[in-house]
Design a protein around this motif. Structure first.
Motif, mmCIF file in Angstrom:
data_model
loop_
_atom_site.group_PDB
_atom_site.id
_atom_site.type_symbol
_atom_site.label_atom_id
_atom_site.label_comp_id
_atom_site.label_asym_id
_atom_site.label_seq_id
_atom_site.Cartn_x
_atom_site.Cartn_y
_atom_site.Cartn_z
ATOM 1 N N ILE A 1 0.845 -1.203 0.000
ATOM 2 C CA ILE A 1 0.000 0.000 0.000
ATOM 3 C C ILE A 1 0.876 1.247 0.000
ATOM 4 C CG2 ILE A 1 -1.612 1.358 1.401
ATOM 5 C CD1 ILE A 1 -2.872 -1.353 2.250
ATOM 6 N N LEU A 2 1.895 1.258 0.840
ATOM 7 C CA LEU A 2 2.808 2.398 0.878
ATOM 8 C C LEU A 2 3.506 2.599 -0.466
ATOM 9 C CD1 LEU A 2 4.540 2.140 4.356
ATOM 10 C CD2 LEU A 2 3.123 4.003 3.529
ATOM 11 N N GLU B 1 2.456 1.711 -3.423
ATOM 12 C CA GLU B 1 1.496 2.215 -4.416
ATOM 13 C C GLU B 1 1.331 3.718 -4.274
ATOM 14 O OE1 GLU B 1 -0.133 0.930 -7.077
ATOM 15 O OE2 GLU B 1 1.198 -0.788 -6.747
ATOM 16 N N LYS B 2 1.259 4.195 -3.045
ATOM 17 C CA LYS B 2 1.157 5.634 -2.817
ATOM 18 C C LYS B 2 2.408 6.348 -3.305
ATOM 19 C CE LYS B 2 -1.875 5.494 1.204
ATOM 20 N NZ LYS B 2 -1.973 5.779 2.645
ATOM 21 N N ARG B 3 3.560 5.737 -3.103
ATOM 22 C CA ARG B 3 4.822 6.359 -3.498
ATOM 23 C C ARG B 3 4.946 6.491 -5.010
ATOM 24 N NH1 ARG B 3 5.597 7.990 1.216
ATOM 25 N NH2 ARG B 3 6.928 6.907 2.663
ATOM 26 N N VAL C 1 2.796 7.332 -7.116
ATOM 27 C CA VAL C 1 2.131 8.543 -7.559
ATOM 28 C C VAL C 1 2.914 9.773 -7.116
ATOM 29 C CG1 VAL C 1 0.031 9.911 -7.346
ATOM 30 C CG2 VAL C 1 -0.122 7.432 -7.514
ATOM 31 N N VAL C 2 3.446 9.738 -5.902
ATOM 32 C CA VAL C 2 4.078 10.910 -5.307
ATOM 33 C C VAL C 2 5.516 11.103 -5.796
ATOM 34 C CG1 VAL C 2 4.792 11.963 -3.140
ATOM 35 C CG2 VAL C 2 2.628 10.768 -3.274
#
Length: 124
Positions: free
Chosen positions: A98-99, A101-103, A105-106
């Motif tokens: 999950i982390l 996946e967020k990274r 994008v960022v």
């Protein structure tokens, strides 16, 4: 060249001629440079503070825990304990994914350095 650069260059040149820069601590030693070119300038000071304080990103902490759990599972012979460890491992892997996946994008820089970072922390 602007005025301040010229003044600084002249002062450095004068100090070198007088020998004031001889025998400085670390002279002849390679510099240890922190390559923070992939981090936006406004975040670099914060990243440096965290690094100097020994704080690592959550995903790296999770990766270390995942590796530890995998080693524990390899040496665990009690089926009940093994099942519990596998459950914890799956939770950590899920949180890690999950982390990550967020990274994606960022921070596109993370994907560039991801393999290098993981390889470095494999030994922990």
């Amino acid at each position: 060249m602007d005025l301040f650069t010229m003044l600084a260059e002249n002062k450095i040149r004068e100090a070198m001629e007088k020998g004031e820069l001889n025998n400085l601590p670390g002279s002849g030693q390679p510099l240890e440079l922190d390559d923070m070119s992939h981090i936006p300038e406004d975040l670099r000071a914060g990243y440096r503070l965290l690094k100097n304080a020994g704080v690592i990103p959550e995903e790296m902490e999770l990766k270390k825990e995942i590796i530890s759990l995998q080693k524990l599972i390899d040496y665990c012979y009690d089926e009940k304990d093994r099942t519990h460890l596998i459950k914890k491992l799956n939770e950590k892997i899920l949180r890690f994914n999950i982390l990550m996946e967020k990274r994606k994008v960022v921070s596109p820089a993370l994907s560039f350095y991801k393999e290098k970072i993981y390889a470095r922390f494999q030994g922990y």
